[in-house]
Design a protein around this motif. Structure first.
Motif, short mmCIF file in Angstrom:
data_model
loop_
_atom_site.label_atom_id
_atom_site.label_comp_id
_atom_site.label_asym_id
_atom_site.label_seq_id
_atom_site.Cartn_x
_atom_site.Cartn_y
_atom_site.Cartn_z
N GLY A 1 0.81 -1.21 0.00
CA GLY A 1 0.00 0.00 0.00
C GLY A 1 0.84 1.26 0.00
O GLY A 1 2.05 1.23 -0.18
N LEU A 2 0.15 2.37 0.20
CA LEU A 2 0.77 3.69 0.25
C LEU A 2 0.63 4.25 1.66
O LEU A 2 -0.45 4.19 2.25
CB LEU A 2 0.09 4.63 -0.75
N CYS B 1 5.97 3.66 -0.12
CA CYS B 1 5.14 2.65 -0.78
C CYS B 1 5.76 1.28 -0.51
O CYS B 1 6.97 1.13 -0.43
CB CYS B 1 5.02 2.91 -2.28
N LEU B 2 4.89 0.30 -0.34
CA LEU B 2 5.32 -1.09 -0.11
C LEU B 2 4.49 -1.99 -1.02
O LEU B 2 3.27 -1.85 -1.09
CB LEU B 2 5.09 -1.48 1.35
N VAL B 3 5.18 -2.89 -1.73
CA VAL B 3 4.50 -3.81 -2.64
C VAL B 3 5.11 -5.19 -2.48
O VAL B 3 6.33 -5.37 -2.60
CB VAL B 3 4.62 -3.35 -4.11
N ASP B 4 4.25 -6.18 -2.24
CA ASP B 4 4.69 -7.57 -2.13
C ASP B 4 4.68 -8.18 -3.52
O ASP B 4 3.67 -8.13 -4.21
CB ASP B 4 3.75 -8.36 -1.20
N PHE C 1 4.66 7.73 8.81
CA PHE C 1 3.85 7.53 7.63
C PHE C 1 2.60 6.76 8.03
O PHE C 1 2.70 5.70 8.64
CB PHE C 1 4.62 6.71 6.59
N ASP C 2 1.43 7.28 7.68
CA ASP C 2 0.16 6.61 7.95
C ASP C 2 -0.39 6.04 6.65
O ASP C 2 -0.34 6.70 5.60
CB ASP C 2 -0.85 7.60 8.56
N ARG C 3 -0.93 4.83 6.73
CA ARG C 3 -1.45 4.17 5.54
C ARG C 3 -2.61 4.98 4.96
O ARG C 3 -3.55 5.30 5.65
CB ARG C 3 -1.91 2.75 5.88
N SER C 4 -2.51 5.28 3.66
CA SER C 4 -3.58 6.00 2.97
C SER C 4 -4.19 5.17 1.85
O SER C 4 -5.14 5.61 1.21
CB SER C 4 -3.06 7.33 2.42
N GLY C 5 -3.65 4.00 1.60
CA GLY C 5 -4.18 3.09 0.59
C GLY C 5 -3.58 1.72 0.81
O GLY C 5 -2.45 1.60 1.28
N ASN C 6 -4.33 0.65 0.49
CA ASN C 6 -3.83 -0.69 0.80
C ASN C 6 -3.71 -1.61 -0.41
O ASN C 6 -3.74 -2.82 -0.27
CB ASN C 6 -4.69 -1.34 1.88
N SER C 7 -3.51 -1.03 -1.59
CA SER C 7 -3.35 -1.87 -2.78
C SER C 7 -2.07 -1.50 -3.52
O SER C 7 -1.48 -0.44 -3.29
CB SER C 7 -4.55 -1.68 -3.72
N ALA D 1 -0.04 2.15 -4.08
CA ALA D 1 1.41 2.31 -3.93
C ALA D 1 2.02 3.02 -5.14
O ALA D 1 2.99 3.76 -5.01
CB ALA D 1 2.07 0.95 -3.71
N GLN D 2 1.44 2.83 -6.32
CA GLN D 2 1.95 3.46 -7.54
C GLN D 2 1.84 4.98 -7.52
O GLN D 2 2.48 5.67 -8.30
CB GLN D 2 1.21 2.92 -8.77
N ARG D 3 1.03 5.53 -6.62
CA ARG D 3 0.89 6.99 -6.52
C ARG D 3 2.11 7.66 -5.90
O ARG D 3 2.28 8.87 -6.01
CB ARG D 3 -0.36 7.35 -5.72
#
Length: 151
Positions: A32-33, A46-49, A128-134, A138-140
């Motif tokens: 997510g972002l 951003c983190l992406v598995d 950093f607080d999560r603002s999106g979980n996909s 993360a691409q933003r």
């Protein structure tokens, strides 16, 4: 006949259940972002598995200027500890904390982390607080020239 209909229904439900979702999200993963800071531009993580490996990108801005700290690498989670290992010319491993949907970087960082920062910018002690979980969220996260950090 009723058992066959039930079996067909179960197989159909199982087939539909796997579509579209990110496996990492389903398991409460890191993908997510995450955003923070209160300047004109948001600091982003951003983190992406991808296939069992979690990649990250990070940018921290200095006020209204164009100076930033930025880097990419590999993230590893161990309970409430999130290890961010930068990929680049200098060794920089950040031992962050993750609690719920927030990632907090420590106040002190290894000397090599300064390599990833412009003048007047500190990556240490940011939250950093999560603002999106996909993965799409993360691409933003983008770097200084607008390229995706987790592309």
């Amino acid at each position: 006949m009723r058992h066959l209909a039930a079996l067909v229904l179960l197989i159909g439900l199982a087939a539909c259940g796997g579509g579209g979702g990110n496996v990492s999200e389903a398991k409460g993963g890191l993908t997510g972002l995450y955003e923070g800071g209160d300047g004109p531009r948001r600091n982003q993580l951003c983190l992406v598995d991808r296939g069992g490996t979690t990649r990250f990108g990070l940018i921290v801005w200095a006020g209204a200027g164009n100076n930033s700290c930025t880097g990419k690498g590999r993230a590893t989670r161990d309970g409430e500890r999130l290890r961010l290992a930068m990929q680049g010319d200098e060794t920089c491993v950040i031992e962050a904390r993750i609690e719920g949907d927030a990632v907090t970087l420590p106040a002190g960082l290894p000397e090599g982390c300064a390599y990833y920062c412009g003048p007047g910018v500190e990556v240490a002690a940011n939250r950093f607080d999560r603002s999106g979980n996909s993965a799409e969220d993360a691409q933003r996260a983008v770097d200084l020239v607008g390229d995706p950090l987790c592309g």
